[in-house]
Design an enzyme around this catalytic site. Structure first.
Site, PDB file in Angstrom:
ATOM      1  N   ARG A 186       0.827  -1.230   0.000  1.00 22.62           N
ATOM      2  CA  ARG A 186       0.000   0.000   0.000  1.00 22.62           C
ATOM      3  C   ARG A 186       0.855   1.271   0.000  1.00 22.62           C
ATOM      4  O   ARG A 186       0.497   2.288   0.595  1.00 22.62           O
ATOM      5  CB  ARG A 186      -0.960   0.043   1.210  1.00 22.62           C
ATOM      6  CG  ARG A 186      -1.950  -1.064   1.237  1.00 22.62           C
ATOM      7  CD  ARG A 186      -2.895  -1.096   0.023  1.00 22.62           C
ATOM      8  NE  ARG A 186      -3.667  -2.309   0.052  1.00 22.62           N
ATOM      9  CZ  ARG A 186      -3.274  -3.458  -0.548  1.00 22.62           C
ATOM     10  NH1 ARG A 186      -2.144  -3.518  -1.249  1.00 22.62           N
ATOM     11  NH2 ARG A 186      -4.015  -4.524  -0.462  1.00 22.62           N
ATOM     12  N   SER A 235     -10.786  -1.364   3.545  1.00 23.59           N
ATOM     13  CA  SER A 235     -10.040  -1.731   4.762  1.00 23.59           C
ATOM     14  C   SER A 235      -9.520  -0.481   5.455  1.00 23.59           C
ATOM     15  O   SER A 235      -8.958   0.398   4.811  1.00 23.59           O
ATOM     16  CB  SER A 235      -8.841  -2.620   4.407  1.00 23.59           C
ATOM     17  OG  SER A 235      -9.291  -3.836   3.900  1.00 23.59           O
ATOM     18  N   GLU A 307      -4.745   2.480   6.917  1.00 22.87           N
ATOM     19  CA  GLU A 307      -4.555   2.544   5.464  1.00 22.87           C
ATOM     20  C   GLU A 307      -5.301   3.760   4.911  1.00 22.87           C
ATOM     21  O   GLU A 307      -4.882   4.380   3.936  1.00 22.87           O
ATOM     22  CB  GLU A 307      -5.124   1.244   4.864  1.00 22.87           C
ATOM     23  CG  GLU A 307      -5.010   1.146   3.367  1.00 22.87           C
ATOM     24  CD  GLU A 307      -5.422  -0.252   2.863  1.00 22.87           C
ATOM     25  OE1 GLU A 307      -5.142  -1.263   3.540  1.00 22.87           O
ATOM     26  OE2 GLU A 307      -6.029  -0.306   1.786  1.00 22.87           O
TER      27      GLU A 307
END
Ligand code: FAD
Length: 312
Positions: A186, A235, A307
């Site tokens: 990520r 998420s 995230e």
């Protein structure tokens, strides 16, 4: 929790609206509710949303804003963003329809930053190109997906990148080959404040049927495990490891269903915070995030890293 830090924190100067508009073909939109431009459906007014239609407009805009010490942020499809309830007093840059094009040379595709990842992935998969099956169901723009190194099912977009084109915060154009960037989970390593304008991806010609099967399986898995019908940003936390995903940890800590105000931790997936009645405040989500982090710290001695990006 760490928010996205501006490159410059100069106070928003509304006196520049005329000079900025003079650089653009699309009208500036003022006080756009964050709730209208994010999949979370949360957030107060974005002071000015500036849509650019070409790299030249973008370069001139960034040049002006950086000379004036103004704070700018780039908005993709708003699918990984939490916008503060008080809104964001900054220049929010959006790539317009001039950045939706796609060109192809064999199995090499150049895709512009505002192109929707999901429909691009579906199109190439239908045409028999393999490499983006994982992206079925990720509601990103290409620029946002590259910046975040979006991924799923063990694959990431970074592994398909040949070249990233962008514009630096001072308005200068830049290119990065895949190996120039420190791709990680990520994380692309595209410099903070740089705007991805297009990406060249290398796909592989494959068997249409097995590509289609793989896309359908990924989508079916999502539908079975994720609360796709409810507003969310996907998420919330990065997975500490593939063996111990954040959802598994949070579920074991009994956090499924926990709620603050209008926000709750999904009963389907403990790493998803949802906004079921579209009444949640950013502060509700931040409080839930803090609760999850505290519990993981206290019980598991684990630091969960968000995230989701927070704009204040
Ligand atoms: P935004 O949310 O608009 O922005 C995210 C960040 O990227 C911000 O910091 C923004 O400034 C920056 N950014 C946006 N555009 C650019 C650009 N052109 N240049 C430079 N920086 C830019 N993510 C996954 O990785 N895997 C998944 O499986 C996944 N599933 C999801 C499912 C759902 C239902 C939802 C709502 C989200 C999901 N996400 C997933 C999260 C999200 O889709 C990704 O993080 C995506 O990459 C964000 O892209 P975006 O265009 O929406 O970016």
């Amino acid at each position: 929790m760490e928010a996205v830090m501006p490159l410059s924190d100069g106070e928003f100067n509304a006196g520049l609206l005329g000079a900025v508009q003079a650089l653009l073909t699309s009208p500036i939109r003022e006080d756009v509710p964050g709730a209208k431009v994010t999949t979370f459906a949360i957030g107060g007014p974005l002071r000015a949303v500036v849509t650019v239609e070409s790299t030249e407009e973008l370069a001139q805009l960034l040049g002006l804003l950086s000379r004036e010490g103004q704070r700018s942020l780039v908005l993709g499809n708003g699918s990984n963003l939490l916008i503060a309830d008080d809104g964001v007093p900054a220049w929010v840059i959006k790539l317009g329809s001039g950045f939706k094009g796609i060109t192809r040379d064999g199995a090499r595709f150049e895709v512009f930053g505002a192109a929707p990842l999901m429909s691009f992935a579906r199109k190439v998969s239908d045409d028999g190109f393999s490499g983006l099956e994982f992206a079925a169901g990720i509601p990103a723009s290409l620029g946002g997906a590259v910046f975040m190194n979006a991924g799923a099912h063990g694959s990431e977009i970074g592994s398909r990148v040949h070249l990233v084109r962008g514009v630096m915060p001072d308005g200068t154009a830049r290119e990065w080959r895949r190996d120039d960037l420190p791709w990680a989970y990520r994380h692309s390593g595209v410099p903070h404040g740089a705007i991805v304008t297009s990406v060249i991806l290398d796909l592989v010609e494959g068997d249409r049927e097995s590509i289609a099967r793989s896309c359908s399986e990924h989508l079916a898995e999502r539908r079975a495990r994720q609360p796709l019908a409810l507003p969310s940003a996907g998420s919330v936390f990065k997975n500490p490891s593939a063996a111990r995903p954040a959802g598994m940890i949070l579920e074991a800590l009994g956090l499924k269903g926990a709620a603050v105000g209008g926000a709750s931790i999904s009963e389907m997936h403990a790493n998803w915070i949802v906004n079921p009645r579209t009444e949640a405040k950013a502060t509700d989500v931040l409080a839930l995030i803090e609760r999850c982090r505290e519990r993981a710290r206290d019980v598991e001695r684990l630091e969960l890293e968000p995230e989701v990006k927070v704009w204040r």
